[in-house]
Design an enzyme around this catalytic site. Structure first.
Site, PDB file in Angstrom:
ATOM      1  N   GLY A 205      62.046  16.090  36.669  1.00 23.87           N
ATOM      2  CA  GLY A 205      60.942  17.022  36.869  1.00 23.87           C
ATOM      3  C   GLY A 205      59.626  16.288  36.771  1.00 23.87           C
ATOM      4  N   SER A 206      58.586  17.018  36.418  1.00 22.91           N
ATOM      5  CA  SER A 206      57.234  16.449  36.480  1.00 22.91           C
ATOM      6  C   SER A 206      56.914  15.612  35.240  1.00 22.91           C
ATOM      7  CB  SER A 206      56.224  17.592  36.582  1.00 22.91           C
ATOM      8  OG  SER A 206      56.313  18.389  35.420  1.00 22.91           O
ATOM      9  N   THR A 209      56.009  17.819  32.182  1.00 18.16           N
ATOM     10  CA  THR A 209      57.122  18.350  31.388  1.00 18.16           C
ATOM     11  C   THR A 209      57.830  17.217  30.651  1.00 18.16           C
ATOM     12  OG1 THR A 209      57.374  20.091  33.042  1.00 18.16           O
ATOM     13  CG2 THR A 209      59.155  19.837  31.472  1.00 18.16           C
ATOM     14  N   GLY A 210      57.962  16.069  31.293  1.00 16.05           N
ATOM     15  CA  GLY A 210      58.574  14.916  30.614  1.00 16.05           C
ATOM     16  C   GLY A 210      57.797  14.563  29.355  1.00 16.05           C
ATOM     17  N   GLU A 228      63.449  11.378  34.562  1.00 14.32           N
ATOM     18  CA  GLU A 228      63.249  11.041  35.980  1.00 14.32           C
ATOM     19  C   GLU A 228      62.072  11.900  36.437  1.00 14.32           C
ATOM     20  OE1 GLU A 228      65.214   8.682  36.556  1.00 14.32           O
ATOM     21  OE2 GLU A 228      66.690   9.062  35.003  1.00 14.32           O
ATOM     22  N   CYS A 262      60.061  13.336  44.973  1.00 11.56           N
ATOM     23  CA  CYS A 262      59.447  12.428  44.001  1.00 11.56           C
ATOM     24  C   CYS A 262      59.121  11.102  44.659  1.00 11.56           C
ATOM     25  CB  CYS A 262      60.378  12.220  42.819  1.00 11.56           C
ATOM     26  SG  CYS A 262      62.025  11.697  43.296  1.00 11.56           S
TER      27      CYS A 262
HETATM   28  P1  NAD Z   1      58.948  20.809  36.382  1.00  9.24           P
HETATM   29  O1  NAD Z   1      58.620  19.726  35.423  1.00  9.24           O
HETATM   30  O2  NAD Z   1      57.961  21.886  36.576  1.00  9.24           O
HETATM   31  O3  NAD Z   1      60.304  21.541  35.954  1.00  9.24           O
HETATM   32  C1  NAD Z   1      61.497  20.839  35.737  1.00  9.24           C
HETATM   33  C2  NAD Z   1      62.339  21.596  34.729  1.00  9.24           C
HETATM   34  O4  NAD Z   1      61.710  21.619  33.458  1.00  9.24           O
HETATM   35  C3  NAD Z   1      62.580  23.046  35.107  1.00  9.24           C
HETATM   36  O5  NAD Z   1      63.918  23.345  34.789  1.00  9.24           O
HETATM   37  C4  NAD Z   1      61.584  23.794  34.222  1.00  9.24           C
HETATM   38  O6  NAD Z   1      61.965  25.117  33.944  1.00  9.24           O
HETATM   39  C5  NAD Z   1      61.595  22.962  32.975  1.00  9.24           C
HETATM   40  N1  NAD Z   1      60.370  23.054  32.171  1.00  9.24           N
HETATM   41  C6  NAD Z   1      59.096  23.253  32.597  1.00  9.24           C
HETATM   42  N2  NAD Z   1      58.236  23.187  31.548  1.00  9.24           N
HETATM   43  C7  NAD Z   1      58.987  22.935  30.454  1.00  9.24           C
HETATM   44  C8  NAD Z   1      58.674  22.718  29.061  1.00  9.24           C
HETATM   45  N3  NAD Z   1      57.423  22.746  28.602  1.00  9.24           N
HETATM   46  N4  NAD Z   1      59.702  22.431  28.230  1.00  9.24           N
HETATM   47  C9  NAD Z   1      60.962  22.345  28.687  1.00  9.24           C
HETATM   48  N5  NAD Z   1      61.305  22.561  29.970  1.00  9.24           N
HETATM   49  C10 NAD Z   1      60.335  22.852  30.842  1.00  9.24           C
HETATM   50  O7  NAD Z   1      59.316  20.085  37.757  1.00  9.24           O
HETATM   51  P2  NAD Z   1      59.600  20.776  39.176  1.00  9.24           P
HETATM   52  O8  NAD Z   1      58.323  21.348  39.658  1.00  9.24           O
HETATM   53  O9  NAD Z   1      60.808  21.607  39.144  1.00  9.24           O
HETATM   54  O10 NAD Z   1      59.978  19.500  40.054  1.00  9.24           O
HETATM   55  C11 NAD Z   1      59.042  18.708  40.707  1.00  9.24           C
HETATM   56  C12 NAD Z   1      58.759  17.462  39.919  1.00  9.24           C
HETATM   57  O11 NAD Z   1      59.972  16.747  39.724  1.00  9.24           O
HETATM   58  C13 NAD Z   1      57.844  16.506  40.645  1.00  9.24           C
HETATM   59  O12 NAD Z   1      56.959  15.926  39.732  1.00  9.24           O
HETATM   60  C14 NAD Z   1      58.809  15.474  41.198  1.00  9.24           C
HETATM   61  O13 NAD Z   1      58.220  14.226  41.487  1.00  9.24           O
HETATM   62  C15 NAD Z   1      59.802  15.394  40.098  1.00  9.24           C
HETATM   63  N6  NAD Z   1      61.072  14.845  40.567  1.00  9.24           N
HETATM   64  C16 NAD Z   1      61.474  13.625  40.085  1.00  9.24           C
HETATM   65  C17 NAD Z   1      62.639  13.062  40.560  1.00  9.24           C
HETATM   66  C18 NAD Z   1      63.140  11.728  40.073  1.00  9.24           C
HETATM   67  O14 NAD Z   1      64.324  11.459  40.238  1.00  9.24           O
HETATM   68  N7  NAD Z   1      62.308  10.887  39.497  1.00  9.24           N
HETATM   69  C19 NAD Z   1      63.380  13.741  41.509  1.00  9.24           C
HETATM   70  C20 NAD Z   1      62.954  14.985  41.954  1.00  9.24           C
HETATM   71  C21 NAD Z   1      61.784  15.530  41.458  1.00  9.24           C
END
Ligand code: NAD
Length: 472
Positions: A205-206, A209-210, A228, A262
């Site tokens: 994810g983003s 959030t990471g 990731e 990503c």
């Molecule tokens: P996101 O971070 O918004 O959400 C990812 C997950 O985290 C979801 O399940 C969400 O419900 C959960 N989440 C959100 N806030 C949280 C918190 N505070 N605590 C715990 N969990 C929480 O990401 P997204 O919008 O679903 O995906 C897009 C992002 O993912 C982009 O930044 C993209 O670059 C990245 N991404 C990375 C890879 C990789 O392999 N490096 C691959 C695909 C996407």
């Protein structure tokens, strides 16, 4: 009262893809407890029994790839070719995991009496992103299960139906009760899962959030984090490049999945002699990309996954001129949000200071920068807070080789766009792109903990006692 998560298709607001009860903190804790109870049995079942279940899952998702294609297209708006490409990645991932992935953690004998083995960690939480709602969670779930962990999976709140579909296929494959549990919901559910009795977080994810998950687990070092995250990826186009190749790889890397990858390219550094020609050809290809309903014939890109995503992209696009850029293209999607067209912005120097240039923009938008030579391009590519993917387009192998080890990304491609990746290789990034625990084939490494063994079958040897220690 339990809240409900409603999944609505981005291409048709009247199409409700599914409704799911949201897991609150109490439900998350109960779910994690079920996965905890299942762990010893799954661990002790042995690698062969686990592999048999994984192979049945691979067959099931292979046979039903068309069904998954339609569901992905409907729930997140991917064009049919793009959704089909994702659906087809699931089964091969199992083969790679059971082959090269398991070999990485099969243990080894370093010397007589010195051996290393790898043990499962316990209960691993898998968080999915919306943009690859099946393939990316599968890339964590398969290695976690193969190595003997149990899993609690939280799909993206934008793609709960795809997550539920995958869990059903695991059930069909005969996965024992409790070994893969699902919790549905948004950030609140995610926070509750991070705080629960888990042994690790496998997150895609983003960066935001990471970062939040890193802070949330700062006092729980037993919870391993595999992050990731996002990217702000660079492509270098050298003057000697095959320009048609450069243009089509750039267009694909900008606009595939409507820019929501990503690995999407954001920053294109072009050597001055080919700058104008590259820009003109790229703008023409981006203008010609067919935008439409995901399942319509011949459509290249569907809508963004949500209205929120569209609003974020529009906000970022609005910053381009304040960053010193000149907009050279913004294709009219001829459809309402969250549909959008591709955009290009041109800069007169390779300096990247403004948030428009430095933050991840999750949409079909790229910036063009002039560059003098390959060393200048390497420095400009590295001038980023992210470190996921980069690509070099040149007919001169030596120029590409110069970039290896000097560009700080987890993926560096030659004459392929930034979005090209192989499940047989590691896949992950550094800095804001991840914590150097790459997924891909190496995911089995973070799903396990190494254990070192000194081993002996010999009995007591008095001559080995240090001086001053009495014989028993
Ligand atoms: P996101 O971070 O918004 O959400 C990812 C997950 O985290 C979801 O399940 C969400 O419900 C959960 N989440 C959100 N806030 C949280 C918190 N505070 N605590 C715990 N969990 C929480 O990401 P997204 O919008 O679903 O995906 C897009 C992002 O993912 C982009 O930044 C993209 O670059 C990245 N991404 C990375 C890879 C990789 O392999 N490096 C691959 C695909 C996407």
């Amino acid at each position: 009262m339990t809240a409900t998560l409603e999944s609505v298709s981005p291409s048709d607001p009247t199409d409700v893809v599914g409704r799911f009860p949201v897991a609150d903190a109490a439900a998350v804790a109960q779910t994690v407890a079920r996965a905890r109870a299942a762990f010893p049995h799954w661990r002790d079942a042995g690698a062969a029994a686990r592999a048999a279940v994984l192979e049945r899952f691979a067959r099931a998702v292979g046979e039903r790839a068309d069904e998954l294609t339609l569901l992905i297209a409907r729930e997140v708006g991917k064009a049919r070719w793009d959704a089909a490409a994702e659906a087809r990645l699931l089964a091969p991932k199992i083969a790679v995991t059971l082959g090269d992935g398991m070999r990485l953690v099969s243990g080894y004998e370093a010397a007589p009496g010195q051996r290393a083995s790898y043990r499962p960690r316990g209960v691993l939480a898998v968080y999915g992103p919306f943009n690859f709602p099946a393939h990316l969670p599968n890339g964590h779930i398969a290695p976690a299960l193969a190595t003997g962990n149990t899993v609690v999976f939280k799909p993206s709140e934008v793609a709960p139906a795809v997550g539920a579909w995958m869990a059903e296929r695991w059930r069909d494959a005969g996965l024992p009760e409790g070994v893969l549990e699902v919790v549905q919901g948004g950030p609140e559910t995610g926070r509750a899962l991070a705080a629960a009795d888990i042994d690790g977080i496998l997150f895609t994810g983003s960066y935001a959030t990471g970062r939040a998950l890193t802070l949330a687990t700062i006092d729980a070092p037993q919870k391993i984090l595999a992050l990731e995250l996002g990217g702000s990826n660079a492509m270098i186009v050298c003057a000697d490049a095959d320009l048609d190749l450069a243009v089509s790889e750039a267009a694909l890397s900008i606009a595939a999945t409507t820019g929501q990858r990503c690995t999407a390219v954001r920053r294109i550094f072009v050597e001055r002699p080919v700058r104008e020609q590259f820009q003109e050809k790229l703008a023409a290809v981006l203008t010609g990309l067919r935008i439409g309903a995901p399942l319509d014939e011949g459509v290249f890109m569907g809508p963004l996954a949500s209205l929120d995503a569209h609003a974020r992209l529009s906000r970022m696009r609005g910053l381009a001129s304040a960053a010193g850029g000149e907009r050279v293209l913004l294709v009219d999607a001829m459809r309402p949000p969250p549909y959008t067209g591709a955009g290009l912005v041109r800069f007169e120097s390779a300096a990247q200071r403004h948030p428009y240039q430095r933050e991840e923009i999750f949409g079909p938008e790229a910036a063009l920068y002039p560059i003098g030579d390959i060393d200048e391009a390497i420095a400009a590519a590295n001038d980023s807070d992210y470190g996921l993917a980069a690509s070099v387009i040149t007919c001169n192998r030596a120029k590409y080789e110069r970039c290896i080890g000097r560009i700080r990304t987890g993926v560096l491609n030659w004459n392929k766009g930034t979005i090209g990746a192989s499940g047989r290789l590691p896949f992950g990034g550094s800095a804001r792109s991840g914590n150097d625990r790459p997924a891909g084939v190496t995911a089995t490494l973070y799903c396990t903990a190494p254990q070192a063994h000194l081993e002996s079958e010999a009995g007591f040897d008095a001559s080995a006692l240090p001086p001053g220690m009495p014989k028993p």
